[in-house]
Design an enzyme around this catalytic site. Structure first.
Site, PDB file in Angstrom:
ATOM      1  N   ALA A  32      61.482  38.395  58.679  1.00 46.41           N
ATOM      2  CA  ALA A  32      62.614  38.928  57.901  1.00 46.41           C
ATOM      3  C   ALA A  32      62.035  39.628  56.664  1.00 46.41           C
ATOM      4  CB  ALA A  32      63.604  37.825  57.519  1.00 46.41           C
ATOM      5  N   GLY A  36      59.600  42.459  48.846  1.00 50.67           N
ATOM      6  CA  GLY A  36      58.777  41.428  48.200  1.00 50.67           C
ATOM      7  C   GLY A  36      57.525  41.177  49.024  1.00 50.67           C
ATOM      8  N   HIS A  37      57.687  41.098  50.352  1.00 48.66           N
ATOM      9  CA  HIS A  37      56.518  40.936  51.222  1.00 48.66           C
ATOM     10  C   HIS A  37      55.630  42.194  51.139  1.00 48.66           C
ATOM     11  CE1 HIS A  37      59.424  38.185  53.397  1.00 48.66           C
ATOM     12  NE2 HIS A  37      58.372  37.402  53.266  1.00 48.66           N
ATOM     13  N   GLN A  61      58.845  23.066  59.042  1.00 45.53           N
ATOM     14  CA  GLN A  61      59.258  23.036  57.639  1.00 45.53           C
ATOM     15  C   GLN A  61      60.776  23.076  57.464  1.00 45.53           C
ATOM     16  OE1 GLN A  61      56.906  26.742  56.829  1.00 45.53           O
ATOM     17  NE2 GLN A  61      58.576  27.231  55.434  1.00 45.53           N
ATOM     18  N   GLY A 147      53.320  34.418  47.104  1.00 42.35           N
ATOM     19  CA  GLY A 147      54.167  34.930  46.028  1.00 42.35           C
ATOM     20  C   GLY A 147      54.470  33.857  44.989  1.00 42.35           C
ATOM     21  N   GLN A 153      55.325  25.889  46.271  1.00 44.86           N
ATOM     22  CA  GLN A 153      54.555  26.067  47.513  1.00 44.86           C
ATOM     23  C   GLN A 153      53.144  26.572  47.189  1.00 44.86           C
ATOM     24  OE1 GLN A 153      56.073  27.945  51.266  1.00 44.86           O
ATOM     25  NE2 GLN A 153      55.168  29.790  50.435  1.00 44.86           N
ATOM     26  N   SER A 186      64.921  36.820  51.518  1.00 43.02           N
ATOM     27  CA  SER A 186      65.736  37.103  52.707  1.00 43.02           C
ATOM     28  C   SER A 186      67.145  36.517  52.539  1.00 43.02           C
ATOM     29  CB  SER A 186      65.062  36.572  53.976  1.00 43.02           C
ATOM     30  OG  SER A 186      64.314  35.432  53.689  1.00 43.02           O
TER      31      SER A 186
HETATM   32  O1  PAF Z   1      56.763  31.165  52.336  1.00 45.63           O
HETATM   33  C1  PAF Z   1      56.897  31.218  53.562  1.00 45.63           C
HETATM   34  O2  PAF Z   1      57.377  32.209  54.126  1.00 45.63           O
HETATM   35  C2  PAF Z   1      56.443  30.020  54.403  1.00 45.63           C
HETATM   36  O3  PAF Z   1      56.684  28.823  53.758  1.00 45.63           O
HETATM   37  C3  PAF Z   1      54.976  30.130  54.865  1.00 45.63           C
HETATM   38  C4  PAF Z   1      54.012  30.078  53.697  1.00 45.63           C
HETATM   39  C5  PAF Z   1      54.777  31.411  55.648  1.00 45.63           C
HETATM   40  C6  PAF Z   1      54.656  28.947  55.788  1.00 45.63           C
HETATM   41  O4  PAF Z   1      55.469  28.940  56.912  1.00 45.63           O
END
Ligand code: PAF
Length: 287
Positions: A32, A36-37, A61, A147, A153, A186
């Site tokens: 998605a 930002g990505h 997760q 990010g 995270q 997203s």
């Molecule tokens: O930030 C995310 O999109 C997820 O937590 C990651 C780091 C890709 C792990 O699934």
């Protein structure tokens, strides 16, 4: 750009690049993809000879009440954005390849994994660290790019890399924001126009707190009061899950800002949960 689905192929491509002396930058994502990505890809592209991006919606997760099946997926658009961004390898493994039958081992984060986002989403960070470790093992990049928007995270990944002696550099890149300040996510797509207008109140609240620090505030109480005032007035959140001033490396709450701090927030606007944060630095000298 090569689309890679098998871990063994990905491992092999990266191994050959390393042998030829090429540096590898890696950005893990759940797809998605948005601007930002793209900002992370641009940073990684500029610093590495080879750029690997993973798109993998990681079932581990998601909590039982979070809808893994409904997580937005748009492989065609993701591939288009990766192509534009100069990605060399787009790694899209299946869940069965990442977690084959009998898979049982998971990474357990330390106490930092149980607070704030970890408290709201039990087991979430164990799932994140497990997949990040597996992806790092497959790609073996020189640098992983994450990010700042997902600050907890990023801090947990840095700690795992340090604690498990993983041979990778972690680069945490500034939060990319839309023109009105809202951090790219997203989840922004779920906001109605009225909610979208309110959501701007979240970054404004963080900025108001930063201004308060510049004006001399240094107690958590004063800084948080300023943030909450602006948040309540402008975002009119349906719920504030948390608003806290923490140590950016441990996520332990601070009572006073006398070095580096991080203001973190999670709010619900309508049914959408948004998170954001603002690094705060105590001015070196005060009158
Ligand atoms: O930030 C995310 O999109 C997820 O937590 C990651 C780091 C890709 C792990 O699934």
């Amino acid at each position: 750009m090569r689309i890679v689905t098998h871990p063994e192929t990905m491992r092999d491509l990266a191994r050959r690049a390393r042998r030829s002396g090429e540096s590898i930058g890696f950005v893990p994502t759940m797809g998605a993809l948005h601007d930002g990505h793209a900002a992370l890809f641009a940073r990684a592209r500029g610093e590495s000879r080879r750029l690997a991006v993973s798109v993998f919606v990681n079932p581990l997760q998601f909590g039982p009440r979070e809808d893994y099946a409904r997580y937005p997926r748009n492989d065609l658009n993701d591939a288009r954005i990766c192509r534009w961004s100069g990605v060399d390898w787009l790694y899209m493994p299946t869940a069965a390849e990442v977690y084959p039958p009998g898979f049982a081992t998971q990474v357990t984060p330390g106490p930092m994994g149980d607070v704030f986002e970890g408290e709201a989403r039990p087991g979430h960070f164990s799932g994140v660290l497990t997949v990040v470790l597996k992806l790092l093992e497959t790609v073996r990049p020189d640098t992983i790019y994450l990010g700042q928007k997902d600050a907890q995270q990023a801090a947990l990944v840095m700690l795992m890399v340090r604690d498990l002696d993983l041979p990778v550099h972690v680069s945490v890149c500034p939060t990319a924001r839309e023109r009105d300040g809202l951090a790219y996510s997203s989840r922004n797509a779920y906001l109605s126009p009225e909610e979208r207008a309110r959501a701007r109140g979240l970054p404004r609240a963080l900025k108001a707190a930063r201004q308060a620090v510049r004006d001399g505030a240094d107690s958590a109480r004063a800084i948080l009061a300023e943030a909450k005032r602006t948040l309540t007035r402008e975002a009119k959140p349906d719920q504030i899950d948390y608003l806290a001033l923490v140590d950016p490396r441990t996520f332990q709450p601070l009572t006073r800002l006398d070095g580096r701090g991080l203001l973190i927030a999670a709010v619900r606007i309508g049914r959408t949960r948004l998170i954001d944060n603002m690094p705060l630095n105590a001015p070196r000298s005060r009158p």
